[in-house]
Scaffold this active site. Structure first.
Site, PDB file in Angstrom:
ATOM      1  N   GLY A 114       0.785  -1.224   0.000  1.00  0.00           N
ATOM      2  CA  GLY A 114       0.000   0.000   0.000  1.00  0.00           C
ATOM      3  C   GLY A 114       0.818   1.275   0.000  1.00  0.00           C
ATOM      4  N   ASP A 236      -8.133   0.171 -16.366  1.00  0.00           N
ATOM      5  CA  ASP A 236      -8.216   0.788 -15.049  1.00  0.00           C
ATOM      6  C   ASP A 236      -7.364   2.043 -14.957  1.00  0.00           C
ATOM      7  OD1 ASP A 236      -6.228  -1.497 -15.129  1.00  0.00           O
ATOM      8  OD2 ASP A 236      -5.535  -0.496 -13.316  1.00  0.00           O
TER       9      ASP A 236
END
Length: 466
Positions: A114, A236
């Site tokens: 992340g 995306d």
């Protein structure tokens, strides 16, 4: 003070996960966009806000869910795996997402950490702000901060977070996610949201599709005019707003080749420079498939829906070619480039490809008389130039002045800035941001930045940083 009004957070809960950024130990400002901050009302934000340690009043942090085709392969569930949307700022200039990239794990992290490291953060800040200055629709960079933590890639590297600003972060892949779920209601809600937010003049689903296609045609033509290679044109990574998004392994062409590829993961050249228009067309076809159920309701049958959407989709090459002519016509000083002018541009590009001539400097050199110096086959250029002089506008220099930047974000310079930053020196990154904020007007002291890389400076591959 930022005036938040978080319309995406008011969509159904299956569109996102509410989640706050993970705190970091020692936020430190590296780059700050004071002009953009003033427009957003964020001038008083400090590194602790840009790192996610402090959530500003009115924000409603969330991670968006989406899917996508990545290098042609289907991924049914992606989403913001290392980013958090703080909220939407409403200003006199419009509504803008404020997004922390590298903000920690989310439910969509897929075993990732992340986080981001300083290299990709600096690259995106530098390149996106140049794109804005060059007139290309793009996400923008508000701030870059070090986190005080290390992230593990091939080695341990300094962690960083980019604050990104966008018209929205809705992607073709957002529509694809709900289509794959057979959630027609969600597709309809999303379409209404996109229409209201980005294309309020669009009439119905077909009008929305037409508007999105036109925006993408304009965008890709501008990319091509700068010699920009995005590197990861996955569905995306295509924002339906028509903005450039997700500057990962991107690069600008130095020595011109239509087959230029820089991304380390694009081993087949799917997203090469010359392929970008056809890939955009392919991505838009995937979006069209998502809209079939909505059109079926409007028209009464699936066959009619497919025919209507296909008719619009099939116009994309024509839309793109018109935009390409306009962009490249301006680059060679034509006020009203017509179809008959296309061979003139193509012949120059072919000559540049033959010599591997520097893309930016040849086009810039057309207005200052130095283009010939950047080519090897100068006799061929002289013959081309005779044709050009017979066609160009009387005020050709004025048309070219805002079409051909003097300076671009050279990949080797960005890499030098990253290496210097790793050693604790951010001065080159700061210099690049300053110079590239006015890319058409170059001071004499900054002329070293127009030079292509020396043989030992060439960067053959770029990386996404995840």
């Amino acid at each position: 003070m930022v005036q938040f009004d978080n319309s995406y957070a008011r969509l159904p809960e299956r569109f996102y996960t509410k989640i706050a950024p993970e705190e970091v130990p020692a936020p430190e400002m590296v780059l700050f966009n004071a002009e953009l901050a003033a427009q957003l009302g964020a001038s008083d934000w400090d590194a602790s806000v840009f790192a996610g340690n402090v959530i500003p009043d009115g924000a409603d942090p969330l991670a968006q869910v989406y899917a996508g085709h990545q290098f042609g392969g289907w991924s049914p569930r992606l989403g913001d795996g290392r980013a958090v949307l703080l909220g939407e700022a409403v200003t006199e200039h419009g509504r803008f997402d404020i997004h922390l990239k590298g903000a920690g794990r989310t439910p969509y992290s897929r075993n990732g950490d992340g986080r981001a490291w300083i290299g990709p953060v600096l690259r995106e800040f530098i390149v996106s702000e140049f794109m804005h200055a060059a007139g290309v629709p793009t996400t923008r960079a508000l701030a870059a901060v070090r986190t005080g933590a290390r992230v593990q890639r091939e080695r341990a590297l300094p962690g960083a977070i980019l604050t990104r600003v966008a018209a929205s972060h809705i992607r073709v892949g957002t529509f694809q996610y709900f289509t794959a779920q057979e959630d027609v209601e969600a597709v309809s809600v999303l379409a209404d949201h996109v229409r209201a937010r980005h294309f309020p003049e669009a009439k119905g689903t077909l009008g929305l599709y037409e508007a999105i296609l036109a925006a993408q045609a304009r965008l890709i033509a501008k990319w091509m005019g700068l010699g920009f290679v995005h590197g990861v044109m996955n569905t995306d990574n295509m924002a339906v707003s028509g903005e450039t998004i997700d500057y990962g392994p991107c690069a600008f062409i130095d020595g011109y080749s239509p087959k230029a590829v820089y991304s380390s993961i694009d081993r087949q050249g799917r997203y090469a420079y010359e392929q970008q228009p056809s890939i955009a067309h392919w991505n838009l076809a995937q979006l069209g498939s998502c809209l079939v159920p909505l059109m079926e309701v409007e028209l009464g049958s699936q066959a009619q829906a497919i025919d209507a959407l296909s008719e619009v989709l099939n116009r994309f090459p024509m839309l793109y070619q018109a935009e390409w002519r306009r962009v490249f016509g301006a680059k060679i000083g034509l006020a009203d480039a017509a179809e008959d002018d296309v061979p003139l541009v193509q012949d120059l590009l072919a000559l540049m490809a033959q010599d591997g001539a520097d893309f930016t400097n040849v086009f810039r050199g057309l207005s200052d008389g130095t283009a010939r110096d950047w080519l090897l086959d100068r006799e061929a250029f002289d013959r081309w130039s005779e044709r050009w002089e017979a066609r160009r506008s009387a005020d050709f220099a004025a048309h070219m002045a805002r079409a051909n930047p003097a300076v671009i974000p050279r990949t080797h310079r960005i890499e030098q800035a990253i290496e210097a930053s790793l050693a604790g020196d951010d001065s080159l990154a700061l210099r690049l941001v300053r110079v590239l904020s006015t890319p058409f007007d170059l001071a004499e002291a900054d002329r070293d930045l127009i030079q292509p890389p020396a043989e030992d400076e060439v960067v053959a591959q770029t990386f996404c940083g995840t």
